[in-house]
Motif scaffolding. Structure first.
Motif, PDB file in Angstrom:
ATOM      1  N   ASP A 283      38.077  45.557  38.624  1.00  0.00           N
ATOM      2  CA  ASP A 283      38.944  45.692  37.322  1.00  0.00           C
ATOM      3  C   ASP A 283      38.649  47.112  36.720  1.00  0.00           C
ATOM      4  O   ASP A 283      37.384  47.485  36.711  1.00  0.00           O
ATOM      5  CB  ASP A 283      38.228  44.477  36.448  1.00  0.00           C
ATOM      6  CG  ASP A 283      38.274  43.202  36.818  1.00  0.00           C
ATOM      7  OD1 ASP A 283      39.499  42.753  36.653  1.00  0.00           O
ATOM      8  OD2 ASP A 283      37.415  42.640  37.243  1.00  0.00           O
TER       9      ASP A 283
ATOM     10  N   ARG B  10      41.422  40.602  43.946  1.00  0.00           N
ATOM     11  CA  ARG B  10      42.485  40.952  42.895  1.00  0.00           C
ATOM     12  C   ARG B  10      41.856  42.374  42.300  1.00  0.00           C
ATOM     13  O   ARG B  10      40.752  42.619  42.213  1.00  0.00           O
ATOM     14  CB  ARG B  10      42.274  40.084  41.716  1.00  0.00           C
ATOM     15  CG  ARG B  10      43.517  40.495  40.432  1.00  0.00           C
ATOM     16  CD  ARG B  10      43.231  39.628  39.259  1.00  0.00           C
ATOM     17  NE  ARG B  10      41.966  39.900  38.563  1.00  0.00           N
ATOM     18  CZ  ARG B  10      40.901  39.199  38.364  1.00  0.00           C
ATOM     19  NH1 ARG B  10      41.021  38.015  38.856  1.00  0.00           N
ATOM     20  NH2 ARG B  10      39.631  39.594  37.944  1.00  0.00           N
TER      21      ARG B  10
ATOM     22  N   THR C 290      42.944  44.933  39.139  1.00  0.00           N
ATOM     23  CA  THR C 290      43.359  44.457  37.742  1.00  0.00           C
ATOM     24  C   THR C 290      43.398  46.159  37.183  1.00  0.00           C
ATOM     25  O   THR C 290      42.143  46.652  36.953  1.00  0.00           O
ATOM     26  CB  THR C 290      42.601  43.753  36.923  1.00  0.00           C
ATOM     27  OG1 THR C 290      42.705  42.377  37.188  1.00  0.00           O
ATOM     28  CG2 THR C 290      43.453  43.665  35.253  1.00  0.00           C
TER      29      THR C 290
ATOM     30  N   ASP D 100      44.290  47.457  33.332  1.00  0.00           N
ATOM     31  CA  ASP D 100      44.427  46.921  31.934  1.00  0.00           C
ATOM     32  C   ASP D 100      44.537  47.989  31.130  1.00  0.00           C
ATOM     33  O   ASP D 100      43.610  49.042  30.812  1.00  0.00           O
ATOM     34  CB  ASP D 100      42.931  46.183  31.441  1.00  0.00           C
ATOM     35  CG  ASP D 100      43.393  45.407  30.024  1.00  0.00           C
ATOM     36  OD1 ASP D 100      44.251  45.763  29.599  1.00  0.00           O
ATOM     37  OD2 ASP D 100      42.435  44.779  29.625  1.00  0.00           O
TER      38      ASP D 100
ATOM     39  N   TRP E 195      46.891  42.690  39.348  1.00  0.00           N
ATOM     40  CA  TRP E 195      47.347  42.503  37.956  1.00  0.00           C
ATOM     41  C   TRP E 195      47.601  43.663  37.075  1.00  0.00           C
ATOM     42  O   TRP E 195      46.854  44.663  37.310  1.00  0.00           O
ATOM     43  CB  TRP E 195      46.426  41.409  37.173  1.00  0.00           C
ATOM     44  CG  TRP E 195      46.340  40.321  37.702  1.00  0.00           C
ATOM     45  CD1 TRP E 195      47.061  39.528  38.703  1.00  0.00           C
ATOM     46  CD2 TRP E 195      45.498  39.208  37.202  1.00  0.00           C
ATOM     47  NE1 TRP E 195      46.729  38.023  38.565  1.00  0.00           N
ATOM     48  CE2 TRP E 195      45.547  38.054  37.868  1.00  0.00           C
ATOM     49  CE3 TRP E 195      44.366  39.195  36.265  1.00  0.00           C
ATOM     50  CZ2 TRP E 195      45.054  36.901  37.493  1.00  0.00           C
ATOM     51  CZ3 TRP E 195      43.849  38.196  35.958  1.00  0.00           C
ATOM     52  CH2 TRP E 195      43.980  36.736  36.761  1.00  0.00           C
TER      53      TRP E 195
END
Length: 196
Positions: free
Chosen positions: A124, A154, A156, A158, A191
């Motif tokens: 992340d 995953r 990500t 953001d 994502w």
């Protein structure tokens, strides 16, 4: 009239400068200055070198924060603003980059979120703040993907807390295992949360 000669001389000089100066270096964040968390502070980078135009900026395990969303690095007014490429590829912890008001970060090459290998955890990263992020090179890709060793993982990115994001790239690859020209990595997921 000396303008053509001057133009040719400047072009040759610029080409020579770019060919010698743009020998890309890898500059890795560690946030270890003990003074602040600013990009312009040499002590926050392994080797004590602040990244610049020709440098590939990497955020790996060093300096990662144990809490998602904690800002652990700040692009401040004292930073030049342009880098060759940017990658978030930590295998533990989190990186959240804040871009200050009035500041633009320009990435002249790829923006990668993921390790480009199989990993045992999700990855992340976040970029936030009132500034601007520009990824500008139509010959490269923006890649957000993380493969897993036994299960799906995953990556990500953001950007939801960032005021402005501009991307002029060949393609944005999110969670694809086998994009052209890149390694095939199993069990990819990605994502992307876009800026305001």
């Amino acid at each position: 009239m000396q303008t053509p000669f001057l133009s040719k001389s400047l072009a040759v000089l610029a080409a020579g400068f770019l060919s010698t100066h743009l020998a890309s270096a890898q500059i890795v964040w560690n946030g270890a200055s003990g003074v602040d968390n600013k990009w312009s502070t040499a002590g926050n980078w392994i080797g004590g070198v602040v990244p610049g135009l020709a440098d590939n900026v990497k955020f790996f395990d060093d300096g990662a924060d144990p809490t998602v969303g904690n800002i652990n690095n700040v692009v401040n007014a004292g930073f030049s603003g342009t880098v060759a490429s940017l990658q978030y590829g930590q295998t533990n912890g989190f990186h959240t980059t804040q871009i200050e008001a009035g500041k633009t970060v320009t990435v002249l090459g790829s923006l990668i979120v993921g390790t480009e290998a199989e990993a045992a955890q999700n990855l992340d990263a976040a970029i936030t703040g009132p500034g601007v992020l520009v990824v500008s090179n139509r010959a490269v890709d923006m890649i957000i993907r993380q493969g897993g060793n036994g299960t799906s993982r995953r990556a990500t990115l953001d950007l939801s807390g960032l005021d402005t994001f501009v991307a002029e790239v060949d393609q944005i690859v999110i969670g694809r295992a086998d994009p052209p020209g890149l390694a095939n990595i199993n069990r990819n997921t990605g994502w992307l949360y876009l800026a305001k």
